[in-house]
Scaffold this motif. Structure first.
Motif, mmCIF file in Angstrom:
data_model
loop_
_atom_site.group_PDB
_atom_site.id
_atom_site.type_symbol
_atom_site.label_atom_id
_atom_site.label_comp_id
_atom_site.label_asym_id
_atom_site.label_seq_id
_atom_site.Cartn_x
_atom_site.Cartn_y
_atom_site.Cartn_z
ATOM 1 N N LEU A 41 0.817 -1.210 0.000
ATOM 2 C CA LEU A 41 0.000 0.000 0.000
ATOM 3 C C LEU A 41 0.856 1.267 0.000
ATOM 4 N N LEU A 42 1.800 1.355 0.943
ATOM 5 C CA LEU A 42 2.574 2.584 1.112
ATOM 6 C C LEU A 42 3.623 2.791 0.027
ATOM 7 N N HIS A 43 4.187 1.717 -0.473
ATOM 8 C CA HIS A 43 5.301 1.840 -1.420
ATOM 9 C C HIS A 43 4.872 1.526 -2.853
ATOM 10 N N SER A 44 4.282 0.341 -3.068
ATOM 11 C CA SER A 44 3.848 0.020 -4.433
ATOM 12 C C SER A 44 2.672 0.884 -4.865
ATOM 13 N N GLY A 45 1.621 0.927 -4.050
ATOM 14 C CA GLY A 45 0.420 1.665 -4.430
ATOM 15 C C GLY A 45 0.631 3.160 -4.444
ATOM 16 N N TYR A 46 1.157 3.697 -3.352
ATOM 17 C CA TYR A 46 1.352 5.141 -3.259
ATOM 18 C C TYR A 46 2.422 5.626 -4.230
ATOM 19 N N LEU A 47 3.640 5.070 -4.107
ATOM 20 C CA LEU A 47 4.728 5.534 -4.968
ATOM 21 C C LEU A 47 4.478 5.189 -6.428
ATOM 22 N N LEU A 58 -0.447 17.656 -4.390
ATOM 23 C CA LEU A 58 -1.674 18.250 -3.891
ATOM 24 C C LEU A 58 -2.818 17.240 -3.855
ATOM 25 N N ILE A 59 -2.930 16.428 -4.878
ATOM 26 C CA ILE A 59 -4.025 15.454 -4.932
ATOM 27 C C ILE A 59 -3.894 14.429 -3.814
ATOM 28 N N VAL A 60 -2.695 13.900 -3.624
ATOM 29 C CA VAL A 60 -2.529 12.874 -2.591
ATOM 30 C C VAL A 60 -2.570 13.479 -1.193
ATOM 31 N N SER A 61 -2.504 14.816 -1.079
ATOM 32 C CA SER A 61 -2.534 15.454 0.237
ATOM 33 C C SER A 61 -3.934 15.481 0.841
ATOM 34 N N LEU A 62 -4.932 15.000 0.132
ATOM 35 C CA LEU A 62 -6.264 14.884 0.716
ATOM 36 C C LEU A 62 -6.338 13.747 1.719
ATOM 37 N N GLN A 63 -5.254 13.026 1.902
ATOM 38 C CA GLN A 63 -5.213 11.886 2.813
ATOM 39 C C GLN A 63 -5.666 12.216 4.236
ATOM 40 N N PRO A 64 -5.285 13.362 4.836
ATOM 41 C CA PRO A 64 -5.661 13.589 6.232
ATOM 42 C C PRO A 64 -7.155 13.517 6.508
ATOM 43 N N ILE A 65 -7.974 14.086 5.596
ATOM 44 C CA ILE A 65 -9.419 14.034 5.802
ATOM 45 C C ILE A 65 -9.905 12.593 5.770
ATOM 46 N N LEU A 84 -3.483 8.189 -3.502
ATOM 47 C CA LEU A 84 -4.157 8.753 -2.336
ATOM 48 C C LEU A 84 -4.813 7.659 -1.496
ATOM 49 N N LEU A 85 -5.563 6.778 -2.134
ATOM 50 C CA LEU A 85 -6.244 5.711 -1.404
ATOM 51 C C LEU A 85 -5.249 4.738 -0.785
#
Length: 303
Positions: free
Chosen positions: A81-87, A105-112, A169-170
């Motif tokens: 998730l963190l490395h393959s999916g995100y990166l 900016l798009i992936v920064s919606l993560q906190p919400i 982001l997901l």
């Protein structure tokens, strides 16, 4: 003893902002390296190097390896998730032409997303000041997005690159929550090593099947690969794992609001990507929002 406590306290204070600074350079490193290599090939080489270094550090410092197959499974899922999916999503979007700052900016919606899900999945309580901080962070990010979209010329976003950024982001949201739920008690070095093993097992087949494996070993690519391996994949990721252990998922995730403005400033300085007054205002608003979420209120005095 007091000096040790003071040093630890200072490190705990600067650690979140050091993480933001390091993490933001990942988008810049991708922008430097991707003209000379395909995204999944880039990531696969990076993961192999990280596995060698982390494995060596684990042996050198005589750190324990994971003892249960289930622990390897949990770490591998986090890695996917963190490395393959995100990166993978980030690299694919930037390789497809999306500006580094806009991808951040798009992936920064993560906190919400993390704040909403962590209440249900982890039972974490979000105080009103933290919700206010998350809202301000979202407003700040929206301001920077608006500034980035005020650019004449061809569209900055295509359906393919937007889909890749949304997948990133997901994936990072799910990876942060999964690590908080299942990986917080695992050994740091060997647990992170297992994450990258899972990531490599996901990314390498994608590179083998869908890419041509053509690599132009230019100095920019070598520098980007070394930076992303040593500073991002080892330094920033270990720092992230420590932050997840010691803080709530919502508080850690709020730090990602600061990544897009930092990346926007770096991209403006290095690549000439546009940075207007609206983006600067968004940086200030996002910073205030993160401070409300991250900085704990003082404990009431007891007489």
């Amino acid at each position: 003893m007091k000096s040790h406590i003071a040093v630890s306290s200072r490190l705990a204070t600067i650690a979140p902002f050091l993480f933001v600074l390091l993490w933001s350079t990942g988008f810049i490193g991708a922008r430097f390296g991707l003209p000379y290599i395909e995204p999944f090939t880039f990531l696969s080489i990076r993961f192999v190097l990280v596995l060698l270094i982390l494995g060596g550090l684990t042996v050198m410092f005589q750190q324990p390896w994971l003892s249960q197959p289930r622990a390897y499974g949990h770490s591998a899922i986090v890695g996917i998730l963190l490395h393959s999916g995100y990166l993978g999503g980030v690299f694919f979007a930037i390789d497809g032409g999306m500006p580094a700052g806009l991808t951040a900016l798009i992936v920064s919606l993560q906190p919400i997303l993390t704040a909403l899900i962590s209440q249900w999945a982890l039972g974490e309580q979000i105080a009103w000041r933290q919700w206010l901080g998350l809202a301000l962070g979202l407003i700040g990010v929206a301001a920077v997005v608006s500034d980035k979209l005020m650019v004449a010329g061809p569209p900055l976003v295509t359906p393919v690159t937007l889909t890749a950024a949304i997948i990133a982001l997901l994936a990072t949201t799910a990876g942060t929550l999964y690590q908080k739920r299942f990986g917080a008690g695992l050994p740091l070095l060997s647990g992170t090593w297992a994450q990258y093993l899972g990531a490599l097992l996901m990314t390498a087949p994608l590179a083998l099947v869908f890419e041509s494996h053509t690599i132009d070993w230019q100095p920019a690519l070598i520098g980007a690969l070394l930076w992303l391996t040593l500073v991002l994949s080892i330094g920033a990721i270990l720092l992230l794992m420590l932050l997840i252990r010691s803080r709530s998922a919502a508080r850690v995730s709020s730090l990602f609001y600061l990544v897009p403005p930092a990346t926007a400033v770096e991209a403006w300085f290095l690549f000439g990507e546009r940075l207007g007054w609206l983006a600067v205002g968004g940086l200030v608003i996002a910073s205030v929002g993160v401070a409300l979420v991250v900085i704990s209120p003082p404990e009431p005095s007891r007489l």
